[in-house]
Design an enzyme around this catalytic site. Structure first.
Site, PDB file in Angstrom:
ATOM      1  N   ASN C  17      -0.006  -1.292   0.005  1.00  0.00           N
ATOM      2  CA  ASN C  17       0.057   0.049   0.173  1.00  0.00           C
ATOM      3  C   ASN C  17       1.378   1.446   0.251  1.00  0.00           C
ATOM      4  OD1 ASN C  17       0.716   0.445   2.561  1.00  0.00           O
ATOM      5  ND2 ASN C  17      -0.814  -0.639   3.392  1.00  0.00           N
ATOM      6  N   ASP C 206      -8.774  -9.720   0.453  1.00  0.00           N
ATOM      7  CA  ASP C 206      -8.147  -8.441   0.490  1.00  0.00           C
ATOM      8  C   ASP C 206      -7.654  -7.184   0.414  1.00  0.00           C
ATOM      9  OD1 ASP C 206      -6.254  -9.190   2.708  1.00  0.00           O
ATOM     10  OD2 ASP C 206      -4.593  -7.640   1.767  1.00  0.00           O
TER      11      ASP C 206
END
EC number: 3.1.2.2
Lengths: 333, 333, 333
Positions: C17, C206
């Site tokens: 991320n 996810d």
């Protein structure tokens, strides 16, 4: 000191050509990744300045047997020699058919890495020495080291050659920024039918347009709009497509780039190269703060370039007029 | 009949340029994927021949505000008109900053799809009609349909243009197969240092070599070996690299391709284009049964081409001799 | 019988991320790939009908420490139990900082595979038995086998639920953060059989859970654990899958998100949309220094939401109690 860097990977359709053979390039990429891990790990194994091992040379590599989709690639790497400033890594690749258990040697490669400081990229650090099981191993390694060092010096000189003469190197001309890209159409680019997704084509067209725009104005550029695109002909899996872009027009703050997609159905098809898609992309140049910057004016030379510039200007003015009409109610409210 | 096709996707570093702006092409690809799903779903919603919706046209699309790495793209698609053989889809894209919750309209696109039979790719099927909330919506849709139909007819003619003159289109010449590829170096291509992994470069070099080889002999080709490669200069994130390949030599059953990698540090760097890597790849041509096929002889014309052919022959004979020496001990045992 | 399936991989920007933490989904995908290789290899180790090991279940998996861009993931897999028709694989993941040499346990996962015939996808084959170092290992494995078999039967019923549509945009409500993603299943997502790899599905699950969590608390979020996942139905190439997530429960420092995977076999299959997989993901919110942050409480409105919140609280307390029991011996030492 450093542990092994072994790995197993399943080969997928995107790793292979249309006949199911894994691309040599996919294998070379796995080899280099294993080499980079083991040599970076080794070079950082003694306390000192943190570093990354940068690839300096790959020795001649043979592809001994083919690897296919569904095979598991077994990659293992080992450090076989260290000089003061470089590391020799040997990487073996086996292809394993996990249904039959059969394994075959695919490659045996030798790579040389040099540790570069993470703080100062131009600083080469020292390599911790390895232990050799026999004295002869060190001696043989030193010979390989000297040989490759010599060869590196020799080939450094040979590199003045250019394949495609740049037609016009003058800044801001059409020739100066024109660019093209070839792409081998893989399974992930395609629909159930085996034809390229329109979105994949548009992404590549935008990539070429962006490179043309950046070459022209040498700043951060972003897509502002795309004209209507017609998809005349389907593009089949296994084709090579050539996407070419050239600048046609510049206004004060925008650039128009024409992009063509040509397809070559080059294996087992009697068809000729054909034009599959074409479109106009408009790009703008942005400052670091994200504000539009002035664009250098395009230098047009040939009659064709002048005509295309005028056509582009026509499209630009038309779009501008349309937008003002659409905006009026909003701005008057 | 068919439900909406909404989705959310996180924008990643590889979706964006070095300044953090998501490529327009990435957004166009998402738009087309949403359009393809909703229209294929709709065209298969009534019992009948299974089909895939193929993209026929994208209307002019504006990029209203930038999308950045870390934003979530919200893509929603809706079927707004159906004719007998085509489907109009409208796709909206919002960029959402999930930290602040702010959403902004990025794009509003209109795409036209045509259902093609899965059994016979050239057969266009009929589209199930949709229900309109108001009669006017159908009327407006019909107008848009007629307009785009006309434009498609008009633009089909305009496509004779060629950007880069192919220097020599004669079969089996060097010019006939030479190829090049440009690649914008993204974050995932790079090490911690921000320099391109050697493996990424080698993969692209092999891709170009494979296209040159396939263009020459128009069969299934695979990498047989790669000569030693020296990495003279690092390549930095954000560069555009040009990978060019040309055939230098053919033996009875192999082709030698020379590949160059040139880097353009095109934004905010004073540096000139430089030669980063070069290497020779050897390819072989395979029959459907995986047996080596004879290779058409390379036609060399200029003095340079002849010289390079002789050099390649030298390398070929040298490797062959070396291999025989290495094999001897094995065969004599 | 079967060799190890170890591998090392460098984590890249696209695996992580925006704060540099590798997505839990990327790790789950690596774990499943290692498990699929070792179990397929084992099931084909005795001559017999060739087969592919299909993922049937993943036990609850905790993420013990974060992995970051530039780390090397060390994945090792081992077969720990075999029943007549299923294989238990344990996979360990270590994150290694190759600059400092520091290694930390990231995950310890248990997966169950079932061998399916390559000729007839609906036929489950027999598994060659493994040798146990101690008799107790076999006994303990049999217990785990019976337990998971029972749980698989129980959860198969729970799956009638649907997430859409968004009713309520108030902050911290369930409707405010719920999200969904559609994905067209391509060739590279699939096994030799043409069915989606379990790891690909888990990665997408996810991703959706991460978007739900970030929308709720608007900070950097990371996967803390995944509850046991059962793979009820295979998903075929060409399907469109919809992955939907909604928040069910928040504790002071964690969020529970329920994720559903529905498959639409929309072309050439008479089958209806079906629920393929569902699972609970737990996420935590992190400050810039990587410390856990308080999580805003979920606002539950409908009776269903309240019931699910209570169910989530039950799971939360149960896990907490279990962990305290497991920790006791360690803390008392």
């Amino acid at each position: 000191v450093a542990g092994p860097a072994d790995h197993c990977l399943i080969m997928r359709p995107d790793d292979a050509n249309i006949a199911g053979n894994v691309h040599g390039g996919t294998i070379l990429k796995m080899i280099e990744e294993a080499g980079a891990i083991i040599s970076t790990r080794h070079c950082n194994s003694q306390s000192g300045e943190p570093c990354v091992a940068a690839l300096a040379r790959v020795e001649r590599t043979d592809f001994l047997s083919p690897m296919c989709i569904g095979d598991v690639a077994n990659v293992s790497a080992e450090i076989t020699y260290t000089s003061k400033h470089s590391v020799e890594v040997q990487v073996n690749v086996l292809s394993e058919n996990i249904l039959t258990g059969a394994k075959r040697m695919t490659n045996r490669a030798t790579l040389w890495y040099v540790p570069l400081s993470l703080k100062n990229v131009d600083k080469v650090l020292e390599v911790p020495p390895i232990q050799y099981a026999w004295k002869e191993l060190e001696e043989e390694g030193r010979k390989r080291y000297e040989e490759q060092k010599l060869e590196r010096l020799v080939t450094k000189e040979r590199n003045g050659d250019i394949i495609f003469p740049v037609i016009n190197p003058e800044p801001y001309t059409v020739g100066c920024s024109q660019s093209s890209l070839i792409h081998l159409v893989g399974p992930s680019d395609c629909t159930l039918h085996g034809f390229v997704h329109g979105g994949v084509t548009m992404k590549l067209m935008d990539e070429v347009a962006g490179i043309v725009a950046a070459r022209h104005c040498k700043t951060n550029v972003v897509t502002a709009s795309v004209d209507a695109i017609n998809f005349h002909e389907k593009i089949k899996k296994g084709c090579v497509i050539t996407i070419s872009g050239r600048m046609t027009f510049t206004s004060n703050k925008s650039m128009e780039i024409e992009v063509f997609v040509d397809a070559d159905p080059f294996v087992d098809e009697p068809k000729e190269r054909y034009r599959a898609v074409s479109a106009f992309f408009t790009y703008v140049s942005l400052s670091k703060e994200g504000k539009p910057l002035p664009v250098p004016q395009l230098v047009v030379e040939s009659e064709d370039e002048k005509r295309r510039f005028e056509d582009g200007k026509g499209r630009y003015l038309q779009t501008k007029a349309k937008r003002q009409v659409q905006m009026q109610p909003l701005t008057q409210q």
